[in-house]
Design a protein around this motif. Sequence first.
Motif, short mmCIF file in Angstrom:
data_model
loop_
_atom_site.label_atom_id
_atom_site.label_comp_id
_atom_site.label_asym_id
_atom_site.label_seq_id
_atom_site.Cartn_x
_atom_site.Cartn_y
_atom_site.Cartn_z
N ARG A 14 0.82 -1.22 0.00
CA ARG A 14 0.00 0.00 0.00
C ARG A 14 0.85 1.27 0.00
N ASP A 15 2.08 1.19 0.54
CA ASP A 15 2.90 2.38 0.77
C ASP A 15 4.09 2.54 -0.16
N GLU A 104 1.98 -9.11 -4.17
CA GLU A 104 0.75 -9.60 -3.55
C GLU A 104 -0.15 -10.17 -4.63
N TRP A 105 -0.66 -11.37 -4.39
CA TRP A 105 -1.65 -12.00 -5.27
C TRP A 105 -2.94 -12.11 -4.47
N ARG A 106 -3.96 -11.36 -4.89
CA ARG A 106 -5.26 -11.36 -4.21
C ARG A 106 -6.26 -12.04 -5.14
N LEU A 107 -6.99 -13.00 -4.59
CA LEU A 107 -7.94 -13.79 -5.37
C LEU A 107 -9.35 -13.59 -4.83
N ALA A 108 -10.29 -13.39 -5.71
CA ALA A 108 -11.68 -13.22 -5.30
C ALA A 108 -12.58 -14.02 -6.23
N PRO A 109 -13.56 -14.72 -5.65
CA PRO A 109 -14.48 -15.47 -6.51
C PRO A 109 -15.36 -14.52 -7.31
N VAL A 110 -15.59 -14.89 -8.56
CA VAL A 110 -16.54 -14.20 -9.42
C VAL A 110 -17.41 -15.28 -10.05
N THR A 119 -0.31 -7.24 -7.29
CA THR A 119 0.30 -5.95 -6.99
C THR A 119 1.81 -6.16 -6.88
N PHE A 120 2.54 -5.39 -7.64
CA PHE A 120 4.01 -5.40 -7.65
C PHE A 120 4.42 -4.08 -7.00
N ALA A 121 5.02 -4.14 -5.82
CA ALA A 121 5.37 -2.94 -5.06
C ALA A 121 6.87 -2.89 -4.85
N ALA A 122 7.46 -1.72 -5.09
CA ALA A 122 8.92 -1.63 -5.03
C ALA A 122 9.40 -0.26 -4.57
#
Length: 156
Positions: A14-15, A104-110, A119-122
């Motif tokens: 997030r930051d 981060e790999w976030r998975l949600a049912p659809v 999300t690739f954060a660096a």
Amino acid sequence: MARRLRPVEAGFVRDAPVRHVFARNVSAAPERVYRALAEDVPGWSEWFGAVTLARPLREGAGREIRLRGGMRFEETVLVAKEPELYVYRVDVAGAPGAHALVEEWRLAPVVTGTRVCWTFAADGTPPFRLALRLARPGLDRAFRDAVTALDRRLTR
């Protein structure tokens, strides 16, 4: 030459000064996608085109990843919450100018399967940050191709 990066936590997604977020729907169920990400680490080389080697380390608490071109990473799994969230930090990388990296790999049912959000954060030196911003279209293409190949693999 590989070097140790700053040990950030999962909230870094997030930051981070540079954040790329990509999303795509696949037809495979979230549980199957999660298992491919978190449990079948060696399988990454079969669906993520840039990955030439992926192997678990420290009884699954970490991973070693090698990419085409010789780039190597050692990672620590920060969050493994089946079937919705898989987050890892890069601890050692050969990327010049990198200071911190978290994915981060976030998975949600659809209705049709799963919404996969990566999300690739660096953080890094100004030239590293600029290079990552310029690399966004390539990362987007790599994500699309990888998730498409993963979905084919999981639904055949």
